[in-house]
Design an enzyme around this catalytic site. Structure first.
Site, PDB file in Angstrom:
ATOM      1  N   PRO A 167       0.626  -1.008   0.082  1.00 24.02           N
ATOM      2  CA  PRO A 167       0.045  -0.130   0.008  1.00 24.02           C
ATOM      3  C   PRO A 167       0.784   1.244   0.054  1.00 24.02           C
ATOM      4  CG  PRO A 167      -0.787  -1.645   1.377  1.00 24.02           C
ATOM      5  CD  PRO A 167       0.465  -2.092   1.087  1.00 24.02           C
ATOM      6  N   ARG A 168       0.341   2.364  -0.433  1.00 23.18           N
ATOM      7  CA  ARG A 168       1.130   3.685  -0.870  1.00 23.18           C
ATOM      8  C   ARG A 168       1.780   4.167   0.634  1.00 23.18           C
ATOM      9  NH1 ARG A 168      -3.414   6.432  -4.605  1.00 23.18           N
ATOM     10  NH2 ARG A 168      -2.705   5.279  -6.635  1.00 23.18           N
TER      11      ARG A 168
END
Ligand code: FAD
Length: 647
Positions: A321-322
């Site tokens: 995830p970012r």
């Protein structure tokens, strides 16, 4: 007595991005006379910039996908702070919304056997993003616009007037939601070109104004993202939820300075691009957090095999995830292993043939060629984190998109909070716009024209006050009441730059208590000075005036972000505290709500040196047992608070 022009509608949608247009289509189809109002040109909303795709568990590329897996990924990405009912509806309804776009004329890229193609993205277990090259947002907006035009043509056939049931007011800015008691009665707006004021009267208002990125110096966001909808809701008495969660996308351009922050789409990594530091090391393998260890490859070889054989290998950590990737890049640069211009290297040139890169990533190819003179088919890009998205937003009911506490107010899209918890997965915004845009339009129409529908009157006093507020920058030569004489008016551009720098430096990707306290002091100073923000000239197309008005909104949302970030003493998703570096299960059930200190929506009465925002804690609803049953118990132990596990 006000002489401002007025028009009557059933539903007014503020914003013509994906969420606003989808809401407007739904409201009109359910029988409500609907107006859409946007401050950009029609078709130029921020949604146009979306590149990678729309996340929907259609299982076209991997049959293992379904809504339950999408729900699980979304909750994991949001670190379980998501409003779970929204995440459930989103995962269930996204495929239908994509199909619907095709029936309205969208043309997605195809698989070899002719199905809608789906690509990999960070945090998604399967290839899930329906896309059109790296220009998906453009196709989405084009299709919704086309649908609006076709509805207007239907209306013309019946009534002789294209705009009888659906009208777009473009290049117009809403500055206030008007109310009758607690209920919505319409909006106050001005035409950006002429400066003319007008009122749209309506029992239902849908806010779909997007994000807040222009409060930060380095951002991927367009000029429209000044937090207007967040501020409009606050001023109307609706609370904002979890504003501390701001997403810093790991890959923005870092060079040249004039384009710093412009997005480098996650599709680059989804399609095989890798991140390297100045020593040539694929450093993401050093940054896989414990909660994700079992799901990500532990060696480059395994990560590379996954692109060809995802069923027997784990995904590479470039697709974490970012928030995880952004923090890792930040740490590498801080440790002195960054690229020459303060980022890291993102390379596709050694991973794909030049012709494939040009076909799959056409915008990226042109973006780097034209803006940085870099040929991404032959050399690596330099990238670093950029403020990209706000997970926090207007607190809404999950099923109806109704804003809390203000009957007749609805919100959808990036401006609404809850859906993405503490961190949004890529591709989940475009699907969010469609799913909750539709729901907002549906319920706004039902509220306005259904059996309970009433038409609250618009109050002249509020209209006059809104006009006076909008005109104040033209008479800012003198001191504000109670302030010492002789100070010149403040330049809105200078104030904006100082605000952006402070938010970037003091409430940015890594946060510390002392710095956030400093940010709040700086915001108090800026608020006092913003009361003297002055502009020259007249109301006809005057960008300085527009910015002076937007400053009110940016200062309000920035205070919400800073206050909530100071309050949440843990690190979770988009909120990273250096002084509280771990996720604390005790905070899993806590939402932070921001409301205006003056509940009547007045800013004049409050002392600008003090805060304008009150913060309260709220315990979230327990996650429904059948949804919890989708996860392994061992995984839940990492996220849920002690008492939830016992329940
Ligand atoms: P917007 O599309 O921004 O529309 C907001 C509208 O509100 C505009 O019409 C604006 O003019 C109007 N408005 C604002 N204030 C006012 C006011 N005061 N009065 C009147 N009108 C007003 N997400 C994905 O899921 N997949 C992707 O591939 C993806 N790629 C992205 C790439 C980039 C470069 C960026 C920046 C974002 C990307 N995102 C992506 C995120 C996604 O694009 C946005 O979150 C989403 O488009 C927001 O849509 P929206 O309808 O909420 O708002």
């Amino acid at each position: 007595m006000s002489v401002v022009d007025r028009q009557e509608w059933d539903v007014v949608v503020v914003g013509a991005g994906g969420a606003g247009l989808r809401a407007a289509i739904e409201a009109r189809e359910r029988g409500a006379r609907t107006a859409v109002i946007c401050k950009s040109l029609f078709g130029k909303a921020h949604t146009v910039m979306a590149e990678g795709g729309i996340a929907a568990a259609m299982a076209n590329v991997n049959a293992g996908d379904n809504w339950q897996v999408h729900f699980r990924d979304t909750m994991r990405g949001g670190k379980f702070l998501n409003q779970w009912r929204m995440a459930e509806l989103h995962a269930q309804e996204a495929p239908d919304r994509v199909w619907e776009l095709e029936t309205w004329g969208a043309l997605f890229d195809r698989t070899k056997d002719g199905r809608i193609s789906q690509r990999n993205f960070g945090g998604h277990e399967y290839p899930r993003l329906a896309h059109v090259g790296d220009r998906t947002g453009l196709e989405l907006i084009r299709t919704l616009q086309q649908k609006i035009v076709s509805l207007q043509q239907e209306d013309f056939k019946e009534t002789g007037d294209y705009e009888s049931r659906l009208k777009v007011y473009q290049e117009c800015t809403v500055t206030r939601v008007l109310k009758d008691g607690s209920r919505v009665s319409g909006v106050f707006a001005y035409d950006r070109e002429t400066g003319r004021f007008f009122v749209l009267e309506a029992p239902s208002v849908v806010i779909a104004t997007g994000g807040i990125g222009k409060s930060f110096k380095v951002t991927s966001n367009s000029w429209e993202y000044t937090g207007d909808g967040h501020a409009l809701a606050l001023l109307a008495g609706a609370p904002l939820l979890n504003m501390e969660f701001v997403q810093f996308h790991p890959t923005g351009m870092v060079w040249p300075p004039s384009v710093k922050g412009i997005l480098v789409t996650e599709s680059v990594r989804g399609d095989g691009g890798v991140l390297r530091n100045s020593e040539g090391k694929r450093f993401m393998f050093d940054y896989i957090p414990d909660v994700f260890k079992e799901k990500y490859a532990q060696s480059e070889e395994e990560g590379d095999r996954w692109y060809e054989d995802p069923d027997h290998n784990r995904r590479p950590p470039e697709l974490l995830p970012r928030d995880e990737v952004a923090r890792a890049i930040n740490a590498e640069v801080k440790a002195g292993r960054g690229s020459p211009h303060g980022g890291v290297f993102l390379d596709v040139s050694t991973r794909m043939p030049a012709e494939v890169i040009r076909r799959r990533l056409p915008s990226m190819y042109h973006q780097f060629k034209e803006l940085a003179d870099v040929d991404i088919t032959a050399e690596a890009m330099e990238v670093g984190p950029t403020c990209h998205y706000v997970m926090g937003g207007i607190a809404v009911e999950s099923d109806t998109a109704a804003a809390r506490g203000v009957p007749g107010l609805f919100a959808a899209g990036e401006v609404a909070g809850g859906m993405h918890g503490s961190n949004r997965l890529g591709g989940n915004s475009l699907s969010d716009l469609l799913v909750f845009g539709r729901r907002a339009g549906w319920h706004a129409a039902e509220y306005a024209v259904g059996p309970a529908g009433a038409r609250p009157p618009v109050d002249d006093i509020q209209v006059d006050a809104a006009a006076a507020e909008a005109l104040r920058p033209f008479s800012a030569e003198g001191p504000a009441p109670g302030e010492e004489d002789g100070r010149p008016p403040e330049n809105p551009y200078t104030l904006h730059q100082e605000l952006q720098q402070s938010m970037n430096d003091l409430v940015g990707i890594i946060r510390r208590e002392g710095e956030m306290e400093k940010a709040l002091e700086k915001l108090a100073d800026l608020r006092v000075r913003a009361r003297r923000a002055g502009v020259e000239g007249h109301r006809q197309f005057n960008p300085g005036w527009h910015l002076a008005l937007d400053l009110r909104n940016m200062l309000l949302v920035s205070e919400c972000v800073a206050r909530a970030a100071l309050e949440r003493t843990e690190s979770r998703g988009g909120h990273t505290r250096e002084d509280h570096p771990t996720m604390d299960r005790g905070w899993r059930r806590i939402n932070l709500l921001c409301a205006l200190t003056d509940p009547t929506g007045g800013l004049e009465a409050t002392d600008p040196a003090h805060g304008q925002i009150d913060l309260t804690r709220e315990t979230t609803d327990p996650i429904r047992p059948d949804l919890l049953a989708l996860f392994d118990k061992e995984e839940l132990v990492k996220y849920l608070a002690e008492e939830e596990l016992y329940e």
